[in-house]
Design an enzyme around this catalytic site. Structure first.
Site, PDB file in Angstrom:
ATOM      1  N   THR A 117       0.815  -1.224   0.000  1.00 31.65           N
ATOM      2  CA  THR A 117       0.000   0.000   0.000  1.00 31.65           C
ATOM      3  C   THR A 117       0.843   1.267   0.000  1.00 31.65           C
ATOM      4  O   THR A 117       1.965   1.277   0.529  1.00 31.65           O
ATOM      5  CB  THR A 117      -0.903   0.019   1.258  1.00 31.65           C
ATOM      6  OG1 THR A 117      -1.524   1.303   1.381  1.00 31.65           O
ATOM      7  CG2 THR A 117      -0.105  -0.216   2.535  1.00 31.65           C
ATOM      8  N   TYR A 124      -1.520  -0.028  10.028  1.00 29.03           N
ATOM      9  CA  TYR A 124      -1.809  -0.666   8.740  1.00 29.03           C
ATOM     10  C   TYR A 124      -0.605  -0.533   7.801  1.00 29.03           C
ATOM     11  O   TYR A 124      -0.060  -1.535   7.322  1.00 29.03           O
ATOM     12  CB  TYR A 124      -3.066  -0.039   8.109  1.00 29.03           C
ATOM     13  CG  TYR A 124      -3.283  -0.482   6.694  1.00 29.03           C
ATOM     14  CD1 TYR A 124      -3.489  -1.829   6.399  1.00 29.03           C
ATOM     15  CD2 TYR A 124      -3.253   0.427   5.643  1.00 29.03           C
ATOM     16  CE1 TYR A 124      -3.665  -2.247   5.091  1.00 29.03           C
ATOM     17  CE2 TYR A 124      -3.430   0.025   4.341  1.00 29.03           C
ATOM     18  CZ  TYR A 124      -3.636  -1.321   4.068  1.00 29.03           C
ATOM     19  OH  TYR A 124      -3.797  -1.725   2.775  1.00 29.03           O
TER      20      TYR A 124
HETATM   21  N1  UFG Z   1     -13.521  10.400   2.890  1.00 29.96           N
HETATM   22  C1  UFG Z   1     -14.483  11.319   3.277  1.00 29.96           C
HETATM   23  N2  UFG Z   1     -15.667  10.818   3.773  1.00 29.96           N
HETATM   24  C2  UFG Z   1     -15.922   9.492   3.894  1.00 29.96           C
HETATM   25  C3  UFG Z   1     -14.931   8.581   3.478  1.00 29.96           C
HETATM   26  C4  UFG Z   1     -13.732   9.079   2.982  1.00 29.96           C
HETATM   27  O1  UFG Z   1     -14.298  12.520   3.198  1.00 29.96           O
HETATM   28  O2  UFG Z   1     -17.009   9.135   4.355  1.00 29.96           O
HETATM   29  C5  UFG Z   1     -12.260  10.927   2.364  1.00 29.96           C
HETATM   30  C6  UFG Z   1     -11.059  10.502   3.184  1.00 29.96           C
HETATM   31  O3  UFG Z   1     -10.821  11.391   4.243  1.00 29.96           O
HETATM   32  C7  UFG Z   1      -9.973  10.513   2.129  1.00 29.96           C
HETATM   33  C8  UFG Z   1     -10.693  10.132   0.838  1.00 29.96           C
HETATM   34  O4  UFG Z   1     -12.074  10.387   1.092  1.00 29.96           O
HETATM   35  O5  UFG Z   1      -9.477  11.813   1.977  1.00 29.96           O
HETATM   36  C9  UFG Z   1     -10.533   8.687   0.473  1.00 29.96           C
HETATM   37  O6  UFG Z   1     -10.850   7.902   1.623  1.00 29.96           O
HETATM   38  P1  UFG Z   1     -11.005   6.320   1.575  1.00 29.96           P
HETATM   39  O7  UFG Z   1     -11.434   5.887   2.945  1.00 29.96           O
HETATM   40  O8  UFG Z   1     -11.854   5.930   0.426  1.00 29.96           O
HETATM   41  O9  UFG Z   1      -9.539   5.837   1.260  1.00 29.96           O
HETATM   42  P2  UFG Z   1      -8.215   6.107   2.080  1.00 29.96           P
HETATM   43  O10 UFG Z   1      -7.427   7.086   1.276  1.00 29.96           O
HETATM   44  O11 UFG Z   1      -8.438   6.427   3.494  1.00 29.96           O
HETATM   45  O12 UFG Z   1      -7.616   4.652   2.136  1.00 29.96           O
HETATM   46  C10 UFG Z   1      -7.000   4.041   1.088  1.00 29.96           C
HETATM   47  C11 UFG Z   1      -7.107   2.534   1.239  1.00 29.96           C
HETATM   48  C12 UFG Z   1      -6.340   2.079   2.438  1.00 29.96           C
HETATM   49  C13 UFG Z   1      -4.948   2.642   2.386  1.00 29.96           C
HETATM   50  C14 UFG Z   1      -5.001   4.127   2.295  1.00 29.96           C
HETATM   51  C15 UFG Z   1      -3.645   4.763   2.291  1.00 29.96           C
HETATM   52  O13 UFG Z   1      -8.450   2.143   1.373  1.00 29.96           O
HETATM   53  O14 UFG Z   1      -6.303   0.685   2.470  1.00 29.96           O
HETATM   54  O15 UFG Z   1      -5.675   4.463   1.102  1.00 29.96           O
HETATM   55  O16 UFG Z   1      -3.730   6.001   2.924  1.00 29.96           O
HETATM   56  F1  UFG Z   1      -4.257   2.331   3.492  1.00 29.96           F
END
Ligand code: UFG
Length: 327
Positions: A117, A141
Site C-alpha cells: 500500500t 496498517y
Molecule cells: N472520505 C471522506 N468521507 C468518507 C470517506 C472518505 O471525506 O465518508 C475521504 C477521506 O478522508 C480521504 C478520501 O475520502 O481523503 C478517500 O478515503 P477512503 O477511505 O476511500 O480511502 P483512504 O485514502 O483512506 O484509504 C486508502 C485505502 C487504504 C490505504 C489508504 C492509504 O483504502 O487501504 O488508502 O492512505 F491504506
C-alpha cells in the site's frame, strides 16, 4: 492448468484478481477465512476456507494444488481501525503473512505477489511519490505492510523466494461486467459510501476535513480502477514466471482528485444529487497521496486504461445497481 493461490480471493481486490487470472489461463485457488470476504464472490476457482495463522491448513492446501505462485491480498485494511486497534493489524497482517510466507517457502512455491500500500509512504504532501520515496508509515496498517515487505526480502536471501510488491494507491470501481464488485461491511471508502448516499441508503456523506492545504481544502487521492490494478498483478506474475526477480511497483495514475472533485464527478456520472455535510478531519489521513506509475508502465508494460473517475464511478454504480451488491 497451473494453479495460483489467492489469499483474500473472497474480498474486493482478490475476487477481481481471480477473474483476470482465470481469463489468463490459471486456476485461482482462493484461501480466505471469510472474516471480511464473501463466499459468493468466489466464482472463478475453488474456495479453501482457512486462516493465515493455520499453518497446517496452509501446508495441506499447498500440497493439494502445488500452486506456481501466491497472490497475497488477505489483510485488514482500514486506517481508522488500525489507529484504534493496532494489535489486530500487527497480528493478522504481519503474523498471518509470516505464516503464509513460511508455508510457501517450505512448499517450494517461490513466486510471491504481494498486495502492499501507499500507506507505507506516510504523508509527504507535495511530493509525487515513486518507489524510492522514503517509507514513513503513519499507522499500524501501513507499518505492518511495510514490515511484510521486509520479511519478503529476508526470505529471498534465505530461501530464494522472489516477490513482486505492489503498493496500491486508492483502488476503486468494479468489474464492468458486474460479476464481482466492492462490498465491505462496514464500508469506509469514499466512492461506495457516496453511491449508498445517492441511493438513499445513508442520510448524507461526511467530508472528512475541509481545511487541508489543498486547492479546495479536501484531501487528494490517486484513484486506480480495480481492473487495471489486477491486470498489473497478472503482469507481475508473468514477470516472476519469466525469472525477472524481485521488484517493487507503485500502482497509481499520477493524477490526484480531491474529495469534492470525486463528489462532483459522481453527480455527473449518476445524474443524481450527492447529499453531503462537512465534518472534521479523520485521524490518520494523509493530505495528498499521488504516485507516478512510470516503473510499472515501462518495465511491466502496464496501461491503466480504465482509471478515469468516470469509468471508476460508472462501473461501481453499475455494480451497485446490479442486485449482486446486496448481501
Ligand atoms: N472520505 C471522506 N468521507 C468518507 C470517506 C472518505 O471525506 O465518508 C475521504 C477521506 O478522508 C480521504 C478520501 O475520502 O481523503 C478517500 O478515503 P477512503 O477511505 O476511500 O480511502 P483512504 O485514502 O483512506 O484509504 C486508502 C485505502 C487504504 C490505504 C489508504 C492509504 O483504502 O487501504 O488508502 O492512505 F491504506
Amino acid at each position: 492448468m497451473e494453479h495460483v493461490l489467492v489469499t483474500g480471493g473472497a474480498g474486493y481486490i482478490g475476487s477481481h484478481a481471480c477473474k483476470v487470472l482465470k481469463a489468463a489461463g490459471y486456476v485461482p485457488v482462493t484461501y480466505d477465512n471469510l472474516s471480511t470476504g464473501w463466499a459468493d464472490a468466489v466464482k472463478f476457482g475453488p474456495l479453501e476456507q482457512g486462516d493465515l495463522a493455520d499453518r497446517a491448513r496452509l501446508d495441506a492446501v499447498f500440497a493439494t494444488y502445488a500452486p506456481v505462485a501466491v497472490m497475497h491480498f488477505a489483510a485488514f485494511s482500514q486506517v481508522g481501525e488500525a489507529m484504534r486497534e493496532p494489535g489486530k493489524y500487527w497480528r493478522n497482517n504481519l503474523c498471518g503473512s509470516l505464516s503464509l510466507i513460511e508455508a510457501a517457502a517450505a512448499a517450494g512455491c517461490l513466486n510471491f505477489v504481494f498486495s502492499s500500500t501507499c500507506a507505507t509512504y506516510g504523508d509527504q504532501d507535495g511530493v509525487v511519490l515513486d518507489e524510492d520515496s522514503a517509507q514513513m508509515p503513519l499507522n499500524a496498517y501501513g507499518a505492518s505492510k511495510r514490515a511484510i515487505e521486509n520479511v519478503l526480502t529476508d526470505f529471498e536471501a534465505s530461501d530464494g523466494l522472489k516477490s513482486v510488491i505492489f503498493r496500491y494507491f486508492n483502488v476503486a470501481g468494479a468489474d464492468p461486467e458486474a460479476e464481482v464488485g466492492e462490498f465491505h461491511q462496514p464500508e469506509t471508502h469514499l466512492i461506495p459510501l457516496m453511491l449508498d448516499t445517492i441511493e438513499g441508503k445513508r442520510p448524507a456523506l461526511t467530508i472528512f476535513g475541509t481545511d487541508y492545504d489543498t486547492p479546495d481544502g479536501t484531501c487528494i487521492r490517486d484513484y486506480v480502477h480495480v481492473m487495471d490494478l489486477v491486470e498489473a498483478h497478472v503482469l507481475g506474475l508473468k514477470w516472476l514466471m519469466d525469472g525477472k526477480g524481485s521488484r517493487v511497483f507503485n500502482l497509481g495514475t499520477g493524477k490526484g482528485f480531491s474529495v469534492r472533485e470525486v463528489i462532483e464527478h459522481s453527480r455527473a456520472v449518476t445524474n443524481m444529487a450527492v447529499p453531503y455535510e462537512e465534518g472534521p478531519r479523520r485521524p490518520g489521513d494523509a493530505v495528498r497521496l499521488v504516485s507516478g506509475s512510470e516503473r510499472a508502465e515501462t518495465e511491466l508494460g502496464w496501461r491503466p486504461a480504465r482509471s478515469t473517475l468516470e469509468a471508476m464511478i460508472g462501473d461501481a454504480w453499475r455494480w451497485h445497481r446490479s442486485g449482486h451488491y446486496e448481501r
